[in-house]
Design a protein around this motif. Structure first.
Motif, PDB file in Angstrom:
ATOM      1  N   GLY A  27       0.838  -1.193   0.000  1.00  0.00           N
ATOM      2  CA  GLY A  27       0.000   0.000   0.000  1.00  0.00           C
ATOM      3  C   GLY A  27       0.875   1.246   0.000  1.00  0.00           C
ATOM      4  N   LEU A  28       0.527   2.233  -0.843  1.00  0.00           N
ATOM      5  CA  LEU A  28       1.311   3.463  -0.966  1.00  0.00           C
ATOM      6  C   LEU A  28       0.399   4.674  -0.827  1.00  0.00           C
ATOM      7  CD1 LEU A  28       3.382   2.458  -4.145  1.00  0.00           C
ATOM      8  CD2 LEU A  28       4.141   2.318  -1.763  1.00  0.00           C
ATOM      9  N   ALA A  29       0.859   5.689  -0.122  1.00  0.00           N
ATOM     10  CA  ALA A  29       0.074   6.908   0.067  1.00  0.00           C
ATOM     11  C   ALA A  29       1.010   8.111   0.042  1.00  0.00           C
ATOM     12  CB  ALA A  29      -0.705   6.861   1.382  1.00  0.00           C
ATOM     13  N   LEU A  30       0.436   9.270  -0.269  1.00  0.00           N
ATOM     14  CA  LEU A  30       1.212  10.503  -0.397  1.00  0.00           C
ATOM     15  C   LEU A  30       0.555  11.601   0.432  1.00  0.00           C
ATOM     16  CD1 LEU A  30       3.597  11.861  -2.018  1.00  0.00           C
ATOM     17  CD2 LEU A  30       1.842  12.597  -3.649  1.00  0.00           C
ATOM     18  N   GLY A  31       1.366  12.376   1.157  1.00  0.00           N
ATOM     19  CA  GLY A  31       0.813  13.469   1.936  1.00  0.00           C
ATOM     20  C   GLY A  31       1.806  13.982   2.962  1.00  0.00           C
TER      21      GLY A  31
ATOM     22  N   VAL B  52      -0.288  -3.869  -5.828  1.00  0.00           N
ATOM     23  CA  VAL B  52       0.108  -2.620  -5.198  1.00  0.00           C
ATOM     24  C   VAL B  52      -1.060  -1.642  -5.319  1.00  0.00           C
ATOM     25  CG1 VAL B  52       1.731  -0.689  -5.195  1.00  0.00           C
ATOM     26  CG2 VAL B  52       2.532  -2.992  -5.801  1.00  0.00           C
ATOM     27  N   LEU B  53      -1.564  -1.159  -4.189  1.00  0.00           N
ATOM     28  CA  LEU B  53      -2.654  -0.193  -4.180  1.00  0.00           C
ATOM     29  C   LEU B  53      -2.139   1.158  -3.691  1.00  0.00           C
ATOM     30  CD1 LEU B  53      -5.725  -2.158  -2.719  1.00  0.00           C
ATOM     31  CD2 LEU B  53      -5.128  -1.755  -5.120  1.00  0.00           C
ATOM     32  N   VAL B  54      -2.666   2.248  -4.278  1.00  0.00           N
ATOM     33  CA  VAL B  54      -2.253   3.594  -3.884  1.00  0.00           C
ATOM     34  C   VAL B  54      -3.491   4.433  -3.590  1.00  0.00           C
ATOM     35  CG1 VAL B  54      -0.242   3.379  -5.383  1.00  0.00           C
ATOM     36  CG2 VAL B  54      -2.261   4.567  -6.239  1.00  0.00           C
ATOM     37  N   ASP B  55      -3.316   5.516  -2.828  1.00  0.00           N
ATOM     38  CA  ASP B  55      -4.445   6.389  -2.524  1.00  0.00           C
ATOM     39  C   ASP B  55      -4.623   7.432  -3.629  1.00  0.00           C
ATOM     40  OD1 ASP B  55      -2.325   8.127  -1.997  1.00  0.00           O
ATOM     41  OD2 ASP B  55      -3.342   9.054  -0.287  1.00  0.00           O
ATOM     42  N   ARG B  56      -5.645   8.274  -3.500  1.00  0.00           N
ATOM     43  CA  ARG B  56      -5.976   9.220  -4.570  1.00  0.00           C
ATOM     44  C   ARG B  56      -4.871  10.238  -4.809  1.00  0.00           C
ATOM     45  NH1 ARG B  56     -12.289  10.726  -3.353  1.00  0.00           N
ATOM     46  NH2 ARG B  56     -11.510  10.809  -1.218  1.00  0.00           N
ATOM     47  N   GLU B  57      -4.275  10.759  -3.732  1.00  0.00           N
ATOM     48  CA  GLU B  57      -3.205  11.747  -3.903  1.00  0.00           C
ATOM     49  C   GLU B  57      -1.997  11.140  -4.604  1.00  0.00           C
ATOM     50  OE1 GLU B  57      -5.047  11.381  -1.280  1.00  0.00           O
ATOM     51  OE2 GLU B  57      -6.046  13.341  -1.210  1.00  0.00           O
ATOM     52  N   PHE B  58      -1.691   9.911  -4.255  1.00  0.00           N
ATOM     53  CA  PHE B  58      -0.568   9.227  -4.881  1.00  0.00           C
ATOM     54  C   PHE B  58      -0.851   9.002  -6.369  1.00  0.00           C
ATOM     55  CE2 PHE B  58       2.467   6.020  -5.903  1.00  0.00           C
ATOM     56  CZ  PHE B  58       3.478   6.076  -4.945  1.00  0.00           C
TER      57      PHE B  58
ATOM     58  N   LEU C 172     -12.635   3.846   1.384  1.00  0.00           N
ATOM     59  CA  LEU C 172     -11.308   4.113   0.858  1.00  0.00           C
ATOM     60  C   LEU C 172     -11.364   3.945  -0.649  1.00  0.00           C
ATOM     61  CD1 LEU C 172      -8.664   4.862   2.235  1.00  0.00           C
ATOM     62  CD2 LEU C 172      -8.025   2.450   2.208  1.00  0.00           C
ATOM     63  N   HIS C 173     -10.791   4.905  -1.403  1.00  0.00           N
ATOM     64  CA  HIS C 173     -10.838   4.878  -2.861  1.00  0.00           C
ATOM     65  C   HIS C 173      -9.455   4.509  -3.414  1.00  0.00           C
ATOM     66  CE1 HIS C 173     -14.851   6.809  -3.134  1.00  0.00           C
ATOM     67  NE2 HIS C 173     -14.479   7.356  -1.988  1.00  0.00           N
ATOM     68  N   PRO C 174      -9.183   3.211  -3.519  1.00  0.00           N
ATOM     69  CA  PRO C 174      -7.850   2.795  -3.955  1.00  0.00           C
ATOM     70  C   PRO C 174      -7.716   2.742  -5.475  1.00  0.00           C
ATOM     71  CG  PRO C 174      -9.126   0.887  -3.275  1.00  0.00           C
ATOM     72  CD  PRO C 174     -10.023   2.078  -3.135  1.00  0.00           C
TER      73      PRO C 174
ATOM     74  N   ALA D  21      -1.592   4.069   3.977  1.00  0.00           N
ATOM     75  CA  ALA D  21      -0.769   3.011   3.383  1.00  0.00           C
ATOM     76  C   ALA D  21      -1.020   1.676   4.079  1.00  0.00           C
ATOM     77  CB  ALA D  21       0.704   3.389   3.466  1.00  0.00           C
ATOM     78  N   SER D  22      -1.153   1.721   5.403  1.00  0.00           N
ATOM     79  CA  SER D  22      -1.423   0.501   6.154  1.00  0.00           C
ATOM     80  C   SER D  22      -2.781  -0.090   5.787  1.00  0.00           C
ATOM     81  CB  SER D  22      -1.378   0.796   7.649  1.00  0.00           C
ATOM     82  OG  SER D  22      -1.716  -0.344   8.408  1.00  0.00           O
ATOM     83  N   ARG D  23      -3.802   0.770   5.689  1.00  0.00           N
ATOM     84  CA  ARG D  23      -5.144   0.286   5.342  1.00  0.00           C
ATOM     85  C   ARG D  23      -5.186  -0.262   3.908  1.00  0.00           C
ATOM     86  NH1 ARG D  23      -4.828   1.122   9.927  1.00  0.00           N
ATOM     87  NH2 ARG D  23      -6.269   2.249  11.305  1.00  0.00           N
ATOM     88  N   LEU D  24      -4.483   0.398   3.001  1.00  0.00           N
ATOM     89  CA  LEU D  24      -4.441  -0.082   1.617  1.00  0.00           C
ATOM     90  C   LEU D  24      -3.805  -1.460   1.539  1.00  0.00           C
ATOM     91  CD1 LEU D  24      -3.411   3.253  -0.126  1.00  0.00           C
ATOM     92  CD2 LEU D  24      -5.534   1.994  -0.566  1.00  0.00           C
ATOM     93  N   THR D  25      -2.778  -1.669   2.328  1.00  0.00           N
ATOM     94  CA  THR D  25      -2.136  -2.983   2.348  1.00  0.00           C
ATOM     95  C   THR D  25      -3.108  -4.059   2.811  1.00  0.00           C
ATOM     96  OG1 THR D  25      -0.014  -1.936   2.846  1.00  0.00           O
ATOM     97  CG2 THR D  25      -0.178  -4.287   3.282  1.00  0.00           C
TER      98      THR D  25
END
Length: 340
Positions: free
Chosen positions: A255-259, A288-294, A320-322, A276-280
């Motif tokens: 899981g990957l996130a940006l912020g 590999v899942l990423v958040d909207r900002e990523f 969550l919008h992956p 990132a933890s929740r996406l994982t």
């Protein structure tokens, strides 16, 4: 690193007792109780005990001679840093906790590593003598590695605005092994240890080679940060591609996130870490899942293929919008194969 360190062989005829080894490791005899240490330095006993606990050590009885002259030196040094305005009392405790947690793990690993390399038939005295001679060499190496990391951290800190020193935008990645809990019940201790070592070693190599930073490993999990989304994407995909190729290693999910992330004493905090933890937790094995900002940060980069997946409710978030992340060239090859 200074003068070349020399590892000398111990004298096999010398008798080394456990007390001798302890005295060598501690830097002297245990000659002070905690009240004496505090009095010699000129600090409150309560503050000295707080620092001792922060280092990860158990309380000792009031009249127990548990401390050496090195303990007095260490407490005096920290106290002087506080008096000179470098460290507040709260920061002294935080620093002690960070040092204690990091070096306790290193000490456990070092002892286990030495034990695994010593022939079981070797007499205990001889084995402990050899370990004793390794201590000053490893101590010097620890200083070297710390200085290298300090230089790298300083370079990164100087590259951002001072107001952004502790809190700034970065990418955060979580990766964990699928089905690790069931594996712990099926594998023996040596097999499980080998699996974790292989996973952590490969993950660390990948994170470092791309230029990202490994924050911590926790058995089956890895937490890392990167300066931008593209770097984190490369790390995440390499992890998902290469880790399952290791022998007896299960699939990985990332899981990957940006912020905005707060960096404090070697750890990271903030919304991207949680995301990132929740996406994982909802990623399929090998994905590999990423958040909207990523995802938004990578939209114009043709190296990546982004595909939205249905929103999912997770703990702490209504929905969550992956978005699934893949390499564009891999997707193109797969599409051509499907077309034929």
């Amino acid at each position: 690193m200074g003068d070349d360190a020399e590892v000398t062989d111990p004298d096999p005829s010398a008798d080394t007792s456990p007390a001798d080894i302890e005295r060598e490791l501690l830097g002297g005899e245990r000659r002070h109780n905690r009240a004496e240490v505090a009095e010699l330095v000129g600090v409150d006993v309560a503050h000295a005990q707080q620092l001792w606990r922060a280092l990860g050590f158990a309380d000792v009885d009031d009249d127990q001679l548990a401390f050496t002259d090195r303990d007095v030196w260490a407490l005096r040094t920290v106290d002087q840093l506080g008096k000179q305005g470098w460290l507040s009392e709260q920061m002294q405790v935080s620093m002690a906790r960070a040092l204690g947690q990091s070096l306790a793990r290193l000490a456990d690993w070092q002892l286990a590593a030495i034990g695994s390399m010593v022939d079981p038939e070797t007499p205990v005295d001889s084995a402990m003598q050899r370990a004793e001679h390794l201590v000053p060499v490893v101590e010097e190496l620890i200083g070297y590695v710390w200085r290298r990391h300090l230089a790298a951290s300083a370079a990164r800190a100087l590259a951002v605005d001072r107001d952004d020193f502790a809190s700034h935008t970065m990418a955060v990645g979580f990766a964990d092994l699928v089905g690790f809990t069931s594996l712990t019940r099926e594998l023996g201790e040596s097999e499980l240890g080998a699996l974790v070592e292989a996973f952590e070693s490969k993950a660390s190599d990948i994170v470092a080679s791309v230029g990202a930073r490994l924050v911590k490993t926790i058995g089956d999990e890895v937490l890392f940060t990167a300066d931008d989304a593209a770097m984190a994407a490369e790390v995440g995909l390499q992890l998902s591609e290469q880790i399952p190729q290791l022998a007896n290693i299960p699939d990985l999910r990332v899981g990957l996130a940006l912020g905005t992330v707060l960096s404090r004493l070697g750890d990271v905090y903030g919304e991207p870490v949680n995301l990132a933890s929740r996406l994982t937790s909802i990623a399929r094995p090998g994905s590999v899942l990423v958040d909207r900002e990523f995802a938004a940060a990578l939209e114009a980069d043709d190296r990546w293929k982004l595909k939205r997946v249905p929103p999912r409710p997770v703990r702490g978030y209504a929905l969550l919008h992956p978005t699934r992340l893949r390499r564009a060239d891999v997707v193109a090859v797969a599409d051509r194969g499907a077309g034929t």
